[in-house]
Design a protein around this motif. Structure first.
Motif, PDB file in Angstrom:
ATOM      1  N   LYS A  87     114.023  -1.413  25.352  1.00  0.00           N
ATOM      2  CA  LYS A  87     114.268  -1.697  26.765  1.00  0.00           C
ATOM      3  C   LYS A  87     115.736  -1.646  27.111  1.00  0.00           C
ATOM      4  CE  LYS A  87     110.319  -4.209  28.426  1.00  0.00           C
ATOM      5  NZ  LYS A  87     109.691  -5.413  27.912  1.00  0.00           N
ATOM      6  N   SER A  88     116.575  -2.285  26.288  1.00  0.00           N
ATOM      7  CA  SER A  88     117.985  -2.319  26.663  1.00  0.00           C
ATOM      8  C   SER A  88     118.599  -0.926  26.554  1.00  0.00           C
ATOM      9  CB  SER A  88     118.749  -3.337  25.824  1.00  0.00           C
ATOM     10  OG  SER A  88     118.697  -2.974  24.482  1.00  0.00           O
ATOM     11  N   ALA A  89     118.185  -0.159  25.535  1.00  0.00           N
ATOM     12  CA  ALA A  89     118.778   1.178  25.365  1.00  0.00           C
ATOM     13  C   ALA A  89     118.409   2.102  26.523  1.00  0.00           C
ATOM     14  CB  ALA A  89     118.316   1.781  24.042  1.00  0.00           C
ATOM     15  N   LYS A  90     117.184   1.976  26.995  1.00  0.00           N
ATOM     16  CA  LYS A  90     116.716   2.886  28.045  1.00  0.00           C
ATOM     17  C   LYS A  90     117.530   2.749  29.327  1.00  0.00           C
ATOM     18  CE  LYS A  90     111.891   2.881  27.414  1.00  0.00           C
ATOM     19  NZ  LYS A  90     110.604   2.555  27.898  1.00  0.00           N
ATOM     20  N   ILE A  91     118.011   1.565  29.588  1.00  0.00           N
ATOM     21  CA  ILE A  91     118.728   1.358  30.844  1.00  0.00           C
ATOM     22  C   ILE A  91     120.199   1.769  30.731  1.00  0.00           C
ATOM     23  CG2 ILE A  91     119.359  -0.372  32.589  1.00  0.00           C
ATOM     24  CD1 ILE A  91     116.972  -2.024  31.549  1.00  0.00           C
ATOM     25  N   PHE A  92     120.858   1.319  29.667  1.00  0.00           N
ATOM     26  CA  PHE A  92     122.308   1.463  29.667  1.00  0.00           C
ATOM     27  C   PHE A  92     122.831   2.797  29.149  1.00  0.00           C
ATOM     28  CE2 PHE A  92     121.647  -3.023  30.112  1.00  0.00           C
ATOM     29  CZ  PHE A  92     122.458  -3.241  31.211  1.00  0.00           C
ATOM     30  N   MET A  93     122.088   3.411  28.251  1.00  0.00           N
ATOM     31  CA  MET A  93     122.575   4.696  27.727  1.00  0.00           C
ATOM     32  C   MET A  93     122.811   5.717  28.845  1.00  0.00           C
ATOM     33  SD  MET A  93     123.184   4.817  24.627  1.00  0.00           S
ATOM     34  CE  MET A  93     123.611   3.140  24.415  1.00  0.00           C
ATOM     35  N   PRO A  94     121.813   5.962  29.699  1.00  0.00           N
ATOM     36  CA  PRO A  94     122.042   6.971  30.740  1.00  0.00           C
ATOM     37  C   PRO A  94     123.233   6.633  31.645  1.00  0.00           C
ATOM     38  CG  PRO A  94     119.708   6.419  30.585  1.00  0.00           C
ATOM     39  CD  PRO A  94     120.432   5.446  29.722  1.00  0.00           C
ATOM     40  N   ILE A  95     123.396   5.346  31.985  1.00  0.00           N
ATOM     41  CA  ILE A  95     124.528   4.992  32.862  1.00  0.00           C
ATOM     42  C   ILE A  95     125.845   5.314  32.164  1.00  0.00           C
ATOM     43  CG2 ILE A  95     125.643   3.159  34.189  1.00  0.00           C
ATOM     44  CD1 ILE A  95     123.087   1.638  34.247  1.00  0.00           C
ATOM     45  N   LEU A  96     125.909   4.980  30.872  1.00  0.00           N
ATOM     46  CA  LEU A  96     127.154   5.223  30.144  1.00  0.00           C
ATOM     47  C   LEU A  96     127.495   6.724  30.117  1.00  0.00           C
ATOM     48  CD1 LEU A  96     129.477   4.116  28.496  1.00  0.00           C
ATOM     49  CD2 LEU A  96     128.077   4.251  26.471  1.00  0.00           C
ATOM     50  N   PHE A  97     126.478   7.558  29.939  1.00  0.00           N
ATOM     51  CA  PHE A  97     126.740   9.006  29.909  1.00  0.00           C
ATOM     52  C   PHE A  97     127.378   9.457  31.222  1.00  0.00           C
ATOM     53  CE2 PHE A  97     122.854   9.437  26.927  1.00  0.00           C
ATOM     54  CZ  PHE A  97     123.634   8.969  25.878  1.00  0.00           C
ATOM     55  N   VAL A  98     126.833   8.966  32.332  1.00  0.00           N
ATOM     56  CA  VAL A  98     127.355   9.393  33.635  1.00  0.00           C
ATOM     57  C   VAL A  98     128.816   8.953  33.791  1.00  0.00           C
ATOM     58  CG1 VAL A  98     127.081   9.126  36.129  1.00  0.00           C
ATOM     59  CG2 VAL A  98     125.067   9.363  34.663  1.00  0.00           C
ATOM     60  N   ILE A  99     129.113   7.709  33.442  1.00  0.00           N
ATOM     61  CA  ILE A  99     130.496   7.233  33.584  1.00  0.00           C
ATOM     62  C   ILE A  99     131.429   8.035  32.681  1.00  0.00           C
ATOM     63  CG2 ILE A  99     132.064   5.267  33.385  1.00  0.00           C
ATOM     64  CD1 ILE A  99     129.864   3.456  33.967  1.00  0.00           C
ATOM     65  N   MET A 100     130.943   8.330  31.471  1.00  0.00           N
ATOM     66  CA  MET A 100     131.809   9.084  30.550  1.00  0.00           C
ATOM     67  C   MET A 100     132.177  10.444  31.126  1.00  0.00           C
ATOM     68  SD  MET A 100     130.865   8.826  26.582  1.00  0.00           S
ATOM     69  CE  MET A 100     131.975  10.042  25.903  1.00  0.00           C
ATOM     70  N   ILE A 101     131.202  11.095  31.726  1.00  0.00           N
ATOM     71  CA  ILE A 101     131.487  12.415  32.289  1.00  0.00           C
ATOM     72  C   ILE A 101     132.486  12.302  33.440  1.00  0.00           C
ATOM     73  CG2 ILE A 101     130.444  14.369  33.536  1.00  0.00           C
ATOM     74  CD1 ILE A 101     127.956  13.865  31.748  1.00  0.00           C
ATOM     75  N   PHE A 102     132.308  11.302  34.256  1.00  0.00           N
ATOM     76  CA  PHE A 102     133.245  11.072  35.360  1.00  0.00           C
ATOM     77  C   PHE A 102     134.677  10.877  34.831  1.00  0.00           C
ATOM     78  CE2 PHE A 102     135.450   7.832  37.946  1.00  0.00           C
ATOM     79  CZ  PHE A 102     135.536   8.509  39.162  1.00  0.00           C
ATOM     80  N   LEU A 103     134.814  10.040  33.808  1.00  0.00           N
ATOM     81  CA  LEU A 103     136.147   9.773  33.253  1.00  0.00           C
ATOM     82  C   LEU A 103     136.709  11.025  32.585  1.00  0.00           C
ATOM     83  CD1 LEU A 103     135.695   6.251  31.634  1.00  0.00           C
ATOM     84  CD2 LEU A 103     136.921   6.823  33.713  1.00  0.00           C
ATOM     85  N   LEU A 104     135.825  11.739  31.913  1.00  0.00           N
ATOM     86  CA  LEU A 104     136.259  12.931  31.196  1.00  0.00           C
ATOM     87  C   LEU A 104     136.890  13.939  32.153  1.00  0.00           C
ATOM     88  CD1 LEU A 104     136.177  14.353  28.469  1.00  0.00           C
ATOM     89  CD2 LEU A 104     133.971  15.291  29.069  1.00  0.00           C
ATOM     90  N   VAL A 105     136.231  14.136  33.289  1.00  0.00           N
ATOM     91  CA  VAL A 105     136.751  15.088  34.269  1.00  0.00           C
ATOM     92  C   VAL A 105     138.154  14.652  34.718  1.00  0.00           C
ATOM     93  CG1 VAL A 105     136.410  16.005  36.589  1.00  0.00           C
ATOM     94  CG2 VAL A 105     134.470  15.796  35.016  1.00  0.00           C
ATOM     95  N   HIS A 106     138.307  13.366  34.988  1.00  0.00           N
ATOM     96  CA  HIS A 106     139.626  12.885  35.404  1.00  0.00           C
ATOM     97  C   HIS A 106     140.669  13.077  34.320  1.00  0.00           C
ATOM     98  CE1 HIS A 106     139.322  11.178  39.369  1.00  0.00           C
ATOM     99  NE2 HIS A 106     138.055  10.986  39.081  1.00  0.00           N
ATOM    100  N   SER A 107     140.262  12.744  33.110  1.00  0.00           N
ATOM    101  CA  SER A 107     141.207  12.819  32.005  1.00  0.00           C
ATOM    102  C   SER A 107     141.678  14.254  31.798  1.00  0.00           C
ATOM    103  CB  SER A 107     140.512  12.280  30.763  1.00  0.00           C
ATOM    104  OG  SER A 107     141.425  11.980  29.792  1.00  0.00           O
ATOM    105  N   LEU A 108     140.753  15.203  31.968  1.00  0.00           N
ATOM    106  CA  LEU A 108     141.115  16.598  31.719  1.00  0.00           C
ATOM    107  C   LEU A 108     142.056  17.157  32.783  1.00  0.00           C
ATOM    108  CD1 LEU A 108     137.775  17.990  30.297  1.00  0.00           C
ATOM    109  CD2 LEU A 108     139.918  17.625  29.079  1.00  0.00           C
TER     110      LEU A 108
END
Ligand code: PHE
Length: 455
Positions: free
Chosen positions: A171-192
């Motif tokens: 249950k906990s993995a199903k909720i937070f993993m997808p959110i983390l992926f989205v934030i990571m991509i957002f940060l990655l774009v900024h960082s690049l």
């Protein structure tokens, strides 16, 4: 032999739990730090090579051992139909010991993440008057606070594990993993888009073999195994919760590819900041915590992004801690006949005591150093460069000589997919010859270096 064992509810649930186990502090915190210490490009290339040539076949093997035997690591290594006696069990014991040690410092670093969530809420990373790079330095000197934070983390992990596989982990993995992926991509774009991005990409992807040391080779191997949670028995335990219809090679391939890709993303996220803000790339375990806050200060909505990022990072750390924990729980329940909840509490107590060492490594124990490295780093590298390859070697030899080939074939080959029929001989040869050969070679090399350095 098949006892009534809990299983993962859905395939998606298994993916999320297995990716949740693999994707954690190892990916976001450890990969950038060891890449920095080992000089970038050539190390990254080796890491990718070892992930494909060693870690992926081992991942399939660990899941397979669990799935067939429906046992923890020790049970799998003394499974009656294959072995008589308890000779192989020492490998399992070593894996169990390593899990305790890793869980202890993993708990401390997870506590750091909790601290960063709180600091984010207090606006420390977006306030022009504070230097975000100093937040971690200050925390490191406060051993008492670190152990307090670690305890909060242990309570969270224990309460999930005590509730069992489906209720807690999935249950906990199903909720937070997808959110983390989205934030990571957002940060990655900024960082690049940062000025240091070009230099960072060159650092990460241009292999300069003249910078490659022999220890870097071993570190790349150890990390490739660690980041996929291999060499502890954690994936054996997860394999034992798989439903029979799950097809292993494809599941393992998905998990390994996503994790490796995310490691590379973590590098591409952190190193542009390293080169833009002139952070020392060889900083070590504090690297992630020194760099990201700098980025948050420059982002639109940085205040919220910082909080969201650290909250999600925390959940990634939590799902990996839970996986480590679960391997130990499976061991205590199967081998020592303990109830789930009391197994969880006993593990938490031992982990807490061990965590004291890492929590005080930069304060009370700051004079205990090996070269430039503090105690936490020494424990981290000791386990990952030595114990994990040894346990993995044991498991893989067991897989090669004790598990009957027709059983392996049955698990590997899916009649409906021709590619698995074609790949089976390659995988078998890799498991029987290539992986043991590489592991023995690299361990001997490491031993040689250690002896030469001592002389
Ligand atoms: N693979 C996890 C990570 O990368 C760590 C881990 C190791 C988790 C062993 C479970 C078992 O953070």
């Amino acid at each position: 032999m098949l006892r009534n064992r809990a299983t993962f509810g859905t395939r998606f649930g298994f993916y999320m739990a297995a990716i949740g186990s693999a994707f954690g502090l190892g990916t976001l915190w450890r990969f950038p730090y060891v890449t920095g210490v080992n000089g970038g490009g050539a190390f990254v290339l080796l890491f990718v090579f070892f992930s494909a040539a060693i870690a992926l076949p081992v991942l399939i093997s660990e899941l397979m051992l669990g799935k067939i035997t429906r046992q923890n690591i020790l049970g799998a290594l003394s499974w009656k139909p294959w072995v008589t006696g308890r000779r192989w069990r020492w490998i399992g014991r070593l894996g169990v010991a390593a899990s305790f040690v890793v869980l202890s410092y993993y708990t401390v670093v997870s506590g750091w993440v909790i601290h960063f969530v709180v600091q984010g809420i207090m606006g420390r990373f977006t306030d022009a008057n504070t230097n975000p790079e100093l937040v971690i330095d200050k925390l490191l000197t406060r051993g008492g606070l670190q152990i307090l934070l670690a305890s909060v983390h242990l309570i969270a992990a224990t309460s999930i594990v005590a509730r069992g596989v489906q209720n807690g982990i999935e249950k906990s993995a199903k909720i937070f993993m997808p959110i983390l992926f989205v934030i990571m991509i957002f940060l990655l774009v900024h960082s690049l888009f940062l000025p240091g991005a070009y230099e960072a990409l060159r650092f990460l992807f241009y292999p300069d073999f003249s910078k490659l040391t022999t220890t870097a080779v071993i570190q790349a191997l150890g990390h490739a195994l660690f980041t996929l949670s291999l060499g502890f028995g954690a994936m054996i335990a997860y394999g034992s919760y798989l439903k029979p219809e799950i097809h292993l090679p494809s599941e393992a391939l998905v998990v390994a590819s996503i994790d490796t890709l995310l490691s590379l993303c973590a590098g591409m996220l952190i190193f542009p900041i390293v080169f833009t803000a002139h952070v020392d790339s060889t900083t070590g375990p504090a690297l992630l915590f020194k760099t990201l806050p700098v980025l948050f200060g420059q982002l639109p909505l940085g205040y919220w992004v910082a909080i969201a990022f650290f909250v999600c990072l925390y959940f990634a750390a939590l799902s990996s801690s839970v996986a480590l924990f679960e391997g130990l729980v499976a061991y205590l329940m199967d081998e020592r006949k303990m109830k789930r909840a009391s197994a969880a509490y006993s593990i938490a107590t031992i982990t807490f005591l061990l965590a004291l060492v890492s929590a005080f490594s930069s304060s009370l124990f700051k004079n205990i150093k090996v070269g430039e490295r503090g105690l936490l780093e020494v424990i981290d590298q000791g386990i990952i460069n030595w114990t994990i390859p040894v346990v993995t070697l044991g498991i893989i030899i067991f897989m090669g000589v004790k598990v009957p080939d027709d059983m392996k074939k049955e698990e590997f080959v899916d009649a409906k997919s021709l590619i698995t029929v074609k790949l089976y001989p390659t995988w078998l040869a890799t498991v029987k010859y290539l992986v043991p050969f590489l592991l023995v070679g690299l361990l001997l090399l490491q031993l040689g270096i250690a002896i030469a350095n001592d002389l």
